[in-house]
Design a protein around this motif. Structure first.
Motif, PDB file in Angstrom:
ATOM      1  N   VAL A  95     108.030  17.256  77.310  1.00  0.00           N
ATOM      2  CA  VAL A  95     108.656  18.550  77.582  1.00  0.00           C
ATOM      3  C   VAL A  95     109.522  18.443  78.833  1.00  0.00           C
ATOM      4  CG1 VAL A  95     108.161  20.897  78.405  1.00  0.00           C
ATOM      5  CG2 VAL A  95     106.896  19.966  76.462  1.00  0.00           C
ATOM      6  N   SER A  96     110.686  19.070  78.792  1.00  0.00           N
ATOM      7  CA  SER A  96     111.530  19.195  79.979  1.00  0.00           C
ATOM      8  C   SER A  96     111.350  20.589  80.558  1.00  0.00           C
ATOM      9  CB  SER A  96     113.008  18.963  79.632  1.00  0.00           C
ATOM     10  OG  SER A  96     113.224  17.625  79.243  1.00  0.00           O
ATOM     11  N   TYR A  97     111.048  20.642  81.850  1.00  0.00           N
ATOM     12  CA  TYR A  97     110.818  21.930  82.514  1.00  0.00           C
ATOM     13  C   TYR A  97     111.359  21.833  83.928  1.00  0.00           C
ATOM     14  CZ  TYR A  97     108.243  25.858  84.607  1.00  0.00           C
ATOM     15  OH  TYR A  97     107.905  27.023  85.266  1.00  0.00           O
ATOM     16  N   ASN A  98     112.256  22.749  84.290  1.00  0.00           N
ATOM     17  CA  ASN A  98     112.898  22.738  85.613  1.00  0.00           C
ATOM     18  C   ASN A  98     113.499  21.368  85.932  1.00  0.00           C
ATOM     19  OD1 ASN A  98     112.340  25.424  86.069  1.00  0.00           O
ATOM     20  ND2 ASN A  98     110.535  25.033  87.341  1.00  0.00           N
ATOM     21  N   ASN A  99     114.198  20.834  84.928  1.00  0.00           N
ATOM     22  CA  ASN A  99     114.914  19.569  85.065  1.00  0.00           C
ATOM     23  C   ASN A  99     114.001  18.365  85.316  1.00  0.00           C
ATOM     24  OD1 ASN A  99     117.502  20.803  84.776  1.00  0.00           O
ATOM     25  ND2 ASN A  99     117.352  21.497  86.906  1.00  0.00           N
ATOM     26  N   LYS A 100     112.740  18.472  84.914  1.00  0.00           N
ATOM     27  CA  LYS A 100     111.800  17.366  85.056  1.00  0.00           C
ATOM     28  C   LYS A 100     111.133  17.096  83.713  1.00  0.00           C
ATOM     29  CE  LYS A 100     107.849  15.751  87.804  1.00  0.00           C
ATOM     30  NZ  LYS A 100     106.888  16.083  88.897  1.00  0.00           N
ATOM     31  N   ARG A 101     110.897  15.825  83.419  1.00  0.00           N
ATOM     32  CA  ARG A 101     110.284  15.431  82.154  1.00  0.00           C
ATOM     33  C   ARG A 101     108.774  15.257  82.327  1.00  0.00           C
ATOM     34  NH1 ARG A 101     109.161  10.704  78.965  1.00  0.00           N
ATOM     35  NH2 ARG A 101     109.835  10.950  76.768  1.00  0.00           N
ATOM     36  N   TYR A 102     108.017  15.885  81.427  1.00  0.00           N
ATOM     37  CA  TYR A 102     106.558  15.815  81.469  1.00  0.00           C
ATOM     38  C   TYR A 102     106.048  15.158  80.178  1.00  0.00           C
ATOM     39  CZ  TYR A 102     106.875  19.186  85.309  1.00  0.00           C
ATOM     40  OH  TYR A 102     107.177  19.811  86.489  1.00  0.00           O
ATOM     41  N   GLU A 103     105.077  14.263  80.337  1.00  0.00           N
ATOM     42  CA  GLU A 103     104.492  13.565  79.193  1.00  0.00           C
ATOM     43  C   GLU A 103     103.056  14.041  78.962  1.00  0.00           C
ATOM     44  OE1 GLU A 103     105.571   9.225  78.801  1.00  0.00           O
ATOM     45  OE2 GLU A 103     105.980   9.519  80.931  1.00  0.00           O
ATOM     46  N   PRO A 104     102.725  14.433  77.728  1.00  0.00           N
ATOM     47  CA  PRO A 104     101.365  14.903  77.450  1.00  0.00           C
ATOM     48  C   PRO A 104     100.393  13.742  77.265  1.00  0.00           C
ATOM     49  CG  PRO A 104     102.629  14.946  75.436  1.00  0.00           C
ATOM     50  CD  PRO A 104     103.575  14.491  76.524  1.00  0.00           C
ATOM     51  N   GLY A 105      99.128  14.014  77.476  1.00  0.00           N
ATOM     52  CA  GLY A 105      98.092  13.063  77.107  1.00  0.00           C
ATOM     53  C   GLY A 105      97.539  13.449  75.742  1.00  0.00           C
ATOM     54  N   GLN A 106      97.206  12.457  74.941  1.00  0.00           N
ATOM     55  CA  GLN A 106      96.575  12.747  73.656  1.00  0.00           C
ATOM     56  C   GLN A 106      95.140  12.237  73.709  1.00  0.00           C
ATOM     57  OE1 GLN A 106      98.396  11.173  70.098  1.00  0.00           O
ATOM     58  NE2 GLN A 106      96.929  12.190  68.755  1.00  0.00           N
ATOM     59  N   GLY A 107      94.194  13.166  73.900  1.00  0.00           N
ATOM     60  CA  GLY A 107      92.780  12.809  73.974  1.00  0.00           C
ATOM     61  C   GLY A 107      92.226  12.625  72.579  1.00  0.00           C
ATOM     62  N   ASN A 108      92.736  11.630  71.891  1.00  0.00           N
ATOM     63  CA  ASN A 108      92.382  11.420  70.492  1.00  0.00           C
ATOM     64  C   ASN A 108      91.319  10.334  70.380  1.00  0.00           C
ATOM     65  OD1 ASN A 108      92.542  10.622  67.627  1.00  0.00           O
ATOM     66  ND2 ASN A 108      94.296  12.012  67.594  1.00  0.00           N
ATOM     67  N   ASN A 109      90.355  10.560  69.500  1.00  0.00           N
ATOM     68  CA  ASN A 109      89.261   9.598  69.313  1.00  0.00           C
ATOM     69  C   ASN A 109      89.748   8.201  68.964  1.00  0.00           C
ATOM     70  OD1 ASN A 109      88.125  12.169  69.293  1.00  0.00           O
ATOM     71  ND2 ASN A 109      86.433  11.552  67.990  1.00  0.00           N
ATOM     72  N   MET A 110      90.960   8.076  68.464  1.00  0.00           N
ATOM     73  CA  MET A 110      91.446   6.766  68.070  1.00  0.00           C
ATOM     74  C   MET A 110      91.558   5.818  69.254  1.00  0.00           C
ATOM     75  SD  MET A 110      95.512   7.343  67.295  1.00  0.00           S
ATOM     76  CE  MET A 110      95.816   5.597  67.132  1.00  0.00           C
ATOM     77  N   TYR A 111      91.544   6.343  70.471  1.00  0.00           N
ATOM     78  CA  TYR A 111      91.515   5.474  71.644  1.00  0.00           C
ATOM     79  C   TYR A 111      90.141   4.829  71.828  1.00  0.00           C
ATOM     80  CZ  TYR A 111      96.002   6.818  73.763  1.00  0.00           C
ATOM     81  OH  TYR A 111      97.334   6.985  74.032  1.00  0.00           O
ATOM     82  N   ILE A 112      89.094   5.471  71.278  1.00  0.00           N
ATOM     83  CA  ILE A 112      87.725   5.029  71.543  1.00  0.00           C
ATOM     84  C   ILE A 112      87.092   4.280  70.378  1.00  0.00           C
ATOM     85  CG2 ILE A 112      85.346   5.875  71.810  1.00  0.00           C
ATOM     86  CD1 ILE A 112      86.703   5.739  74.429  1.00  0.00           C
ATOM     87  N   PHE A 113      87.035   4.908  69.198  1.00  0.00           N
ATOM     88  CA  PHE A 113      86.156   4.360  68.157  1.00  0.00           C
ATOM     89  C   PHE A 113      86.556   2.969  67.668  1.00  0.00           C
ATOM     90  CE2 PHE A 113      88.982   7.175  65.572  1.00  0.00           C
ATOM     91  CZ  PHE A 113      89.449   6.268  64.628  1.00  0.00           C
ATOM     92  N   PRO A 114      87.864   2.588  67.615  1.00  0.00           N
ATOM     93  CA  PRO A 114      88.144   1.214  67.171  1.00  0.00           C
ATOM     94  C   PRO A 114      87.549   0.164  68.111  1.00  0.00           C
ATOM     95  CG  PRO A 114      90.103   2.578  66.963  1.00  0.00           C
ATOM     96  CD  PRO A 114      89.112   3.367  67.760  1.00  0.00           C
ATOM     97  N   GLY A 115      87.670   0.385  69.424  1.00  0.00           N
ATOM     98  CA  GLY A 115      87.118  -0.566  70.384  1.00  0.00           C
ATOM     99  C   GLY A 115      85.609  -0.526  70.438  1.00  0.00           C
ATOM    100  N   LEU A 116      85.035   0.680  70.369  1.00  0.00           N
ATOM    101  CA  LEU A 116      83.577   0.820  70.353  1.00  0.00           C
ATOM    102  C   LEU A 116      83.005   0.127  69.120  1.00  0.00           C
ATOM    103  CD1 LEU A 116      80.854   2.005  71.248  1.00  0.00           C
ATOM    104  CD2 LEU A 116      81.533   4.179  70.195  1.00  0.00           C
ATOM    105  N   GLY A 117      83.592   0.382  67.955  1.00  0.00           N
ATOM    106  CA  GLY A 117      83.115  -0.236  66.729  1.00  0.00           C
ATOM    107  C   GLY A 117      83.306  -1.741  66.733  1.00  0.00           C
ATOM    108  N   LEU A 118      84.452  -2.199  67.228  1.00  0.00           N
ATOM    109  CA  LEU A 118      84.724  -3.629  67.276  1.00  0.00           C
ATOM    110  C   LEU A 118      83.708  -4.343  68.160  1.00  0.00           C
ATOM    111  CD1 LEU A 118      86.583  -6.042  66.601  1.00  0.00           C
ATOM    112  CD2 LEU A 118      87.956  -5.411  68.602  1.00  0.00           C
ATOM    113  N   GLY A 119      83.442  -3.802  69.341  1.00  0.00           N
ATOM    114  CA  GLY A 119      82.459  -4.411  70.234  1.00  0.00           C
ATOM    115  C   GLY A 119      81.070  -4.432  69.613  1.00  0.00           C
ATOM    116  N   ALA A 120      80.699  -3.326  68.948  1.00  0.00           N
ATOM    117  CA  ALA A 120      79.387  -3.245  68.304  1.00  0.00           C
ATOM    118  C   ALA A 120      79.262  -4.259  67.164  1.00  0.00           C
ATOM    119  CB  ALA A 120      79.151  -1.826  67.781  1.00  0.00           C
ATOM    120  N   ILE A 121      80.356  -4.456  66.415  1.00  0.00           N
ATOM    121  CA  ILE A 121      80.360  -5.432  65.317  1.00  0.00           C
ATOM    122  C   ILE A 121      80.198  -6.847  65.858  1.00  0.00           C
ATOM    123  CG2 ILE A 121      81.834  -6.532  63.585  1.00  0.00           C
ATOM    124  CD1 ILE A 121      83.046  -3.715  63.079  1.00  0.00           C
ATOM    125  N   LEU A 122      81.013  -7.201  66.848  1.00  0.00           N
ATOM    126  CA  LEU A 122      81.010  -8.574  67.351  1.00  0.00           C
ATOM    127  C   LEU A 122      79.701  -8.928  68.047  1.00  0.00           C
ATOM    128  CD1 LEU A 122      84.671  -8.865  68.696  1.00  0.00           C
ATOM    129  CD2 LEU A 122      83.725  -9.847  66.610  1.00  0.00           C
TER     130      LEU A 122
END
Length: 545
Positions: free
Chosen positions: A425-452
């Motif tokens: 989003v651009s607001y007052n001539n500045k660019r802002y980037e959102p964070g996406q708190g999506n589970n996809m950041y966690i479960f692939p690594g958690l599952g991979l570690g648990a598998i290995l």
């Protein structure tokens, strides 16, 4: 002029064109086809067909274009696919086709041991490593979608492969049909599932007891991920099995871990000491309570007593502030973090609770879109130099507020994360980037570690290890941009870091079952994890996870 006839016609040529090309070219061609399709549901079905027909090309396409393809195979478009599952479900496979997904129903209970024992011969891989299991009773923020929940199981496992490097042949999506209470589905003549009311929780639990026992007997190292179970079944199912089998609930624990990771970053940026944080949750279902309890436990690990940690949390549900003196009988899952003071105020609306608590962080897992109003965002900005606002409900329409609304409502000072993706989003001539708190950041690594590590179970410590691994995986550039989460295109690398953290924690707890990994240095362990990952442009069998 080259011939292009099938040999079965007795004419020159072959069944394929003269130049189909390399895998790289097939991926490029598929990407061009995908981009030519304007309709989001058609994009999904095109990718689903590609996954079934040529997994290497599908995962090469997805893994090389995560920013573009993740919203299609996962949130938000997966929600649309689940709602239309009976329309887009492909015809039954040929008799000799390998099993790619499994539907079970309560009527299978008597033959369940036999069915699961026969899976070994029906599956395309002799060592199954992970299954995502749903009953479709609470899909995203869309409610009961019955067997349409299969789309979520398939989507999650696609991300295990693309983002975590798990071998696609070692994954199995499962949908368990206990009926549905969705009136639209019950009246739909095209609906794929049982046309009956959903069975009671006790009956479902008895089925799951047999299911888990038989799955573990036949696949002792398989990780089971519970996905999109309604609240009154999700918590008992996790509690009944977590100390016996290697399993976890992504809505409760995966969501908790990814939000915790973003919260750890946000706490470091908002300038408020942990002991002074005040965290308000709007939504007290399985996801909301699971996230709150995960963050609460983190506070304890940072030195607060259990009661001091609990005192940092307020929950709001459809009836208002969750408190023991409210006058209604609280479900078991809400009782732990319910306000316990005898004179807890009986507040009905979210805005009333915000005005009373003056929270440093407002987190939404309500599935009710637009509830973080301009007035509430203005209040958050008036109380905090850097207000934390996480609008985590999926899909986009259910988000409590958009990123643009959060930026404008806090004069650009918000520390924001959402469940579904939003554009900068651009607001007052500045660019802002959102964070996406999506589970996809966690479960692939958690599952991979648990598998290995071939863990015997997945206790809360492994979930916290994955959260810490994520929180500390940002690059100097990402830190400089004040991001709460890494860039999504780096998720494969992030998953490797998380997997290493999970393996190390499993070793510390003594629940790992691969002794040779204990002797490796951190650098060598990371190399091992990287080498074991499936890569679509390399022969999958040579790098099995």
């Amino acid at each position: 002029m080259p011939h292009n006839f099938s040999k079965t016609q007795g004419l020159p040529g072959g069944p394929e064109p003269a130049f189909v090309g390399t895998k790289e070219l097939l991926i490029e061609r598929a990407l061009a086809r995908l981009r030519s399709i304007p309709d989001p549901l058609c994009k999904y079905t095109m990718l689903a067909a590609l996954r079934a027909r040529n997994p290497d090309v599908f995962y090469g396409l997805v893994g090389g274009n995560l920013q573009e393809t993740t919203p299609i195979i996962y949130t938000p478009i997966i929600g649309l696919a689940c709602q239309n599952w009976s329309l887009i479900h492909p015809p039954p496979p040929e008799a000799d086709s390998p099993l790619q997904s499994l539907y079970l129903s309560y009527s299978d209970l008597e033959k369940l041991p036999e069915i699961i024992a026969n899976l070994k011969t029906a599956l395309p891989h002799d060592q199954m490593e992970i299954s995502v299991v749903t009953d479709g009773s609470r899909v995203l923020g869309l409610g009961d979608l019955g067997v349409g929940g299969m789309g979520i199981s398939q989507g999650k496992l696609s991300l295990y492969v693309a983002a975590g490097g798990v071998n696609p042949k070692a994954t199995l999506p499962i949908a368990i049909d206990f009926g549905t209470d969705n009136e639209k589905l019950l009246a739909d003549p095209l609906y794929l599932g049982l046309r009956q009311r959903r069975l009671d929780d006790e009956t479902c639990q008895k089925f799951m007891e047999v299911f888990m026992k038989e799955m573990h007997k036949n696949f002792p190292s398989m990780i089971i991920q519970f996905e999109d179970w309604h609240t009154t079944l999700a918590f008992p199912l996790l509690q009944d099995n977590r100390d016996i089998y290697p399993c976890f609930n992504d809505d409760i624990q995966g969501t908790g871990a990814v939000v915790l990771a973003g919260a750890i970053r946000a706490f470091s940026l908002n300038g408020v000491a942990l002991k002074d944080q005040k965290i308000l949750f709007f939504g007290a279902g399985s996801s909301g309570v699971g996230v709150a309890e995960t963050i609460c436990k983190y506070f304890e690990l940072q030195g607060l007593t259990e009661q001091e940690a609990k005192d940092k949390f307020w929950l709001v549900d459809s009836k208002g502030l969750v408190a023991h003196n409210r006058g209604d009988k609280l479900p078991i899952h809400k009782q732990y973090l319910a306000r316990s003071e005898p004179d807890a105020p009986k507040l009905r609306t979210l805005q009333e609770v915000v005005e009373h608590v003056k929270p440093t962080a407002l987190l939404g897992l309500s599935t009710v879109g637009g509830t973080f109003t301009k007035e509430i965002l203005n209040l958050m900005a008036s109380y905090n130099k850097r207000p934390i606002v996480f609008a985590l409900s999926n899909p986009v329409a259910q988000a409590e507020c958009t990123f643009e609304e959060a930026v404008e409502g806090t004069d650009g000072r918000v520390l924001y994360a959402s469940g579904s993706p939003f554009d900068p989003v651009s607001y007052n001539n500045k660019r802002y980037e959102p964070g996406q708190g999506n589970n996809m950041y966690i479960f692939p690594g958690l599952g991979l570690g648990a598998i290995l590590a071939r863990v015997s179970k997945i206790p809360e410590e492994l979930v916290h290890a994955s959260a810490n691994g994520l929180a500390h995986s940002l690059t100097p550039d990402e830190l400089e941009r004040n991001l709460l989460y890494p860039d999504i295109e780096r998720i494969r690398e992030v998953s490797i870091k998380i997997a290493v953290a999970v393996i190390r924690e499993a070793q510390k707890l003594g629940i790992d079952r691969v002794e040779e990994l204990r002797e490796l240095s951190d650098k060598d362990l990371e190399t091992y994890v990287r080498r074991k990952g499936y890569h679509p442009l390399i022969q999958a069998e040579a790098t099995q996870v």
